[in-house]
Design an enzyme around this catalytic site. Structure first.
Site, short mmCIF file in Angstrom:
data_model
loop_
_atom_site.label_atom_id
_atom_site.label_comp_id
_atom_site.label_asym_id
_atom_site.label_seq_id
_atom_site.Cartn_x
_atom_site.Cartn_y
_atom_site.Cartn_z
N ASN A 1 -9.28 1.60 -0.79
CA ASN A 1 -9.09 2.94 -1.36
C ASN A 1 -9.71 2.94 -2.74
O ASN A 1 -9.16 2.35 -3.66
CB ASN A 1 -7.58 3.24 -1.41
N LYS B 1 -10.09 5.39 -4.76
CA LYS B 1 -9.47 6.36 -5.69
C LYS B 1 -10.57 7.14 -6.42
O LYS B 1 -11.62 7.38 -5.83
CB LYS B 1 -8.51 5.63 -6.63
N HIS C 1 -0.77 9.52 0.26
CA HIS C 1 -0.78 8.38 -0.67
C HIS C 1 0.20 8.68 -1.81
O HIS C 1 0.33 9.82 -2.25
CB HIS C 1 -2.19 8.15 -1.21
N GLU D 1 0.09 8.33 -4.91
CA GLU D 1 -0.44 9.04 -6.08
C GLU D 1 -0.54 10.54 -5.81
O GLU D 1 -0.33 11.36 -6.70
CB GLU D 1 -1.80 8.44 -6.48
N GLU E 1 3.36 1.12 1.39
CA GLU E 1 2.96 0.75 0.03
C GLU E 1 4.11 1.01 -0.93
O GLU E 1 4.31 2.15 -1.37
CB GLU E 1 1.75 1.58 -0.41
N GLY F 1 -1.09 -1.07 -8.13
CA GLY F 1 -1.81 -1.16 -9.40
C GLY F 1 -1.06 -1.90 -10.47
O GLY F 1 -1.42 -1.85 -11.65
N SER G 1 -1.24 -4.12 -4.77
CA SER G 1 -1.72 -5.32 -5.46
C SER G 1 -2.15 -6.44 -4.51
O SER G 1 -1.97 -7.62 -4.81
CB SER G 1 -0.67 -5.83 -6.46
P1 PGA Z 1 -3.67 -1.49 -5.55
O1 PGA Z 1 -3.62 -0.03 -4.88
O2 PGA Z 1 -4.25 -2.43 -4.53
O3 PGA Z 1 -4.58 -1.32 -6.75
O4 PGA Z 1 -2.29 -1.85 -5.91
C1 PGA Z 1 -3.21 0.14 -3.55
C2 PGA Z 1 -3.28 1.60 -3.15
O5 PGA Z 1 -3.04 2.47 -3.99
O6 PGA Z 1 -3.57 1.90 -1.98
#
Ligand code: PGA
Length: 251
Positions: free
Chosen positions: A9, A11, A95, A97, A167, A173, A213
């Site tokens: 992803n 982003k 997601h 976010e 997740e 992140g 992560s």
């Molecule tokens: P990350 O993000 O691997 O940077 O933790 C995962 C995601 O948002 O799908």
């Protein structure tokens, strides 16, 4: 056997030519037919570049979001019909976010999945609990509600192309990964919840990924867990070298 998925992803990162470069480099770095299915989710503006760069290869391309309506007076929005027309195969739905920063409710996510399926896209439904919910012991209840509401009124046949990504928000992140055992146990719970709605046979076929992560240092342990069917990766998916390491977790 559930074929694993390694998905990146991106982003709101990279310019179109950088996505093209990423895909070209990735193809050099991974086997011609890797064991896992590989999906890249670039920003809308980079989808065409990503699709051109992957050419006839096995890499799939997905969008990170779409509106649930097919067209109309919705300035700034992009529909599932539009991205399908580009040749895109997948779409992320819900997601965290999107849920937290853009107020996407389970009801909206449900409509997005409808839009994805109506337009021949494969939906990847993202679910996960916050740190506060986890500390209050609400993880199962939160995930159950997200699954029930996001998948409301679908039949098992309609959801044949569905993938779920678990997740935990506190792991996205942050550098904090759920332990492989923890992620495995929660995904087992998620599979049981899905079995309650659609039956054991459906749930056993459903691919459920872990995200939060994931990086080249922890991918092997995570993929060794029997319930974890792959990874949805943010930060560690932005560089072809590091993403290739994830794709080659078993090499
Ligand atoms: P990350 O993000 O691997 O940077 O933790 C995962 C995601 O948002 O799908």
């Amino acid at each position: 056997m559930r074929r694993k998925i390694i998905a990146g992803n991106h982003k709101m990162n990279l310019l179109p030519q950088e996505t093209a470069r990423f895909v070209t480099d990735l193809l050099q770095l991974i086997p011609e037919s890797p064991e896992p299915e590989v999906i890249v989710f670039p920003p809308f503006t980079n989808l065409t570049a990503g699709l051109a760069a992957r050419g006839e290869s096995h890499i799939s391309v997905g969008a990170q979001y779409t509106d649930w309506r097919d067209q109309g007076a919705y300035t700034g929005q992009v529909s599932a019909a539009m991205i399908k027309d580009l040749g895109v195969e997948w779409v992320l739905c819900g997601h965290s976010e999107r849920r937290t920063l853009f107020d996407e409710s389970d009801e909206i996510v449900n409509k997005q999945i409808q839009a994805a399926l109506r337009n021949g896209l494969k939906p990847m439904l993202c679910i996960g609990e916050s740190l506060e919910e986890r500390e209050k012991g609400q993880t199962k209840a939160v995930l159950e509600k997200q699954i029930q509401n996001s998948l409301k009124d679908f039949t098992a046949e309609e959801l044949a192309l569905l993938v779920i990504a678990y997740e935990p928000i506190w792991a996205i992140g942050t550098g904090k990964t759920a332990t492989p055992e923890d992620a495995n146990a929660t995904i087992k719970d998620v599979r049981a919840m899905v079995a309650g709605l659609y039956g054991v046979e459906f749930a056993e076929k459903l691919r459920i990924l872990y995200g939060g992560s994931v990086n080249p240092g922890n991918i092997r342990q995570l993929m060794a867990e029997p319930e974890i069917d792959g990874a949805l990766v943010g930060g560690a998916s932005l560089k072809a070298e590091s993403f290739a390491e994830l794709v080659k977790y078993n090499v």
